[in-house]
Design a protein around this motif. Sequence first.
Motif, mmCIF file in Angstrom:
data_model
loop_
_atom_site.group_PDB
_atom_site.id
_atom_site.type_symbol
_atom_site.label_atom_id
_atom_site.label_comp_id
_atom_site.label_asym_id
_atom_site.label_seq_id
_atom_site.Cartn_x
_atom_site.Cartn_y
_atom_site.Cartn_z
ATOM 1 N N GLY A 132 0.790 -1.224 0.000
ATOM 2 C CA GLY A 132 0.000 0.000 0.000
ATOM 3 C C GLY A 132 0.815 1.263 0.000
ATOM 4 O O GLY A 132 0.351 2.322 0.421
ATOM 5 N N ARG A 133 2.054 1.179 -0.480
ATOM 6 C CA ARG A 133 2.925 2.350 -0.521
ATOM 7 C C ARG A 133 3.900 2.224 -1.680
ATOM 8 O O ARG A 133 4.122 1.118 -2.189
ATOM 9 N N PRO A 134 4.486 3.336 -2.131
ATOM 10 C CA PRO A 134 5.427 3.251 -3.249
ATOM 11 C C PRO A 134 6.781 2.681 -2.835
ATOM 12 O O PRO A 134 7.129 2.664 -1.648
ATOM 13 N N LEU A 135 7.516 2.218 -3.824
ATOM 14 C CA LEU A 135 8.883 1.754 -3.606
ATOM 15 C C LEU A 135 9.746 2.929 -3.159
ATOM 16 O O LEU A 135 9.682 4.016 -3.725
ATOM 17 N N GLU A 136 10.546 2.698 -2.118
ATOM 18 C CA GLU A 136 11.449 3.722 -1.611
ATOM 19 C C GLU A 136 12.892 3.314 -1.890
ATOM 20 O O GLU A 136 13.190 2.125 -1.999
ATOM 21 N N PRO A 137 13.809 4.280 -2.024
ATOM 22 C CA PRO A 137 15.213 3.942 -2.296
ATOM 23 C C PRO A 137 15.784 2.987 -1.243
ATOM 24 O O PRO A 137 15.532 3.148 -0.050
ATOM 25 N N TYR A 138 16.516 1.999 -1.702
ATOM 26 C CA TYR A 138 17.229 1.032 -0.846
ATOM 27 C C TYR A 138 16.286 0.132 -0.028
ATOM 28 O O TYR A 138 16.723 -0.542 0.904
ATOM 29 N N ASP A 139 15.014 0.116 -0.368
ATOM 30 C CA ASP A 139 14.042 -0.709 0.352
ATOM 31 C C ASP A 139 13.946 -2.074 -0.329
ATOM 32 O O ASP A 139 13.652 -2.163 -1.519
ATOM 33 N N ARG A 140 14.183 -3.138 0.433
ATOM 34 C CA ARG A 140 14.163 -4.488 -0.131
ATOM 35 C C ARG A 140 13.037 -5.341 0.458
ATOM 36 O O ARG A 140 13.097 -6.572 0.416
ATOM 37 N N SER A 141 12.014 -4.705 1.005
ATOM 38 C CA SER A 141 10.941 -5.466 1.651
ATOM 39 C C SER A 141 10.311 -6.478 0.709
ATOM 40 O O SER A 141 10.160 -7.663 1.043
ATOM 41 N N ILE A 142 9.918 -6.041 -0.482
ATOM 42 C CA ILE A 142 9.251 -6.942 -1.420
ATOM 43 C C ILE A 142 10.193 -8.059 -1.856
ATOM 44 O O ILE A 142 9.779 -9.222 -1.978
ATOM 45 N N ASP A 143 11.457 -7.737 -2.073
ATOM 46 C CA ASP A 143 12.424 -8.780 -2.435
ATOM 47 C C ASP A 143 12.458 -9.878 -1.374
ATOM 48 O O ASP A 143 12.525 -11.067 -1.693
ATOM 49 N N MET A 144 12.403 -9.475 -0.097
ATOM 50 C CA MET A 144 12.446 -10.454 0.975
ATOM 51 C C MET A 144 11.165 -11.277 1.021
ATOM 52 O O MET A 144 11.199 -12.490 1.248
ATOM 53 N N HIS A 145 10.016 -10.647 0.793
ATOM 54 C CA HIS A 145 8.761 -11.398 0.792
ATOM 55 C C HIS A 145 8.735 -12.405 -0.362
ATOM 56 O O HIS A 145 8.286 -13.546 -0.187
#
Length: 233
Positions: free
Chosen positions: A189-202
């Motif tokens: 429910g939010r845009p991709l942020e710089p250096y954010d790897r949350s989705i990669d981990m999921h």
Amino acid sequence: MKTDKLLLIDDDKELGELLVEFLASEGFSLELAYSGEEGLQKLAEKDYDLILLDVMMPGMSGLDVLREMRNANTVPVLMLTAKGDELDKVLGLELGADDYLPKPYSHRELVARIRALLRRIEMEHQRPGPAVQPVLTLGRVTLDTRVYQALIDKQDLELTQTEFKVLQTLMERAGQVVTKNELYQTVLGRPLEPYDRSIDMHVSNVRKKIMTLSEDYRPIKTLRGVGYQFVAN
């Protein structure tokens, strides 16, 4: 109007008291637990809509709490991590946290992140419309959105709510490339942020669970720098 019930597990009493007042002004009901043990006790006694979980606590850490609670509880978890501590973020997401917010953060940023997660959960629990398939089978994977269950070869993948949403999004667009930003918007429910790897981990967690039950089956492909694709065959 429904008041969302939140639980903050954090040993910082001053912060907790401030957040109780601030979040009440934003329409949330916040309860406090000042240790991991107290947090788990409250979770055993009552249902909450979302957990705010500090990673760094004396005694039982936030990661220990997350590891134990995920054995029986799928409530969304927003981790509160030290700024720049990548190891805690990675471990938390691997253990089943839904998202994280680095400290220090503004109260407005916290509210935005809470609302994004709750909005996603609310949308997931709405009844599927007539155009949405409640049961989707592609290749060896079956998703049942009515009970939020994912099966591979009739074995339960035991996905968290966020992992289920990742897999559902990819399967509903099987054969297409789903960009990382699209996944962030749809899943978190939010845009991709710089250096954010949350989705990669999921995505990595979903892959690991699939391989645990079916080592030779790898339906999720990576398009480096772009996103992911579900390939049924």
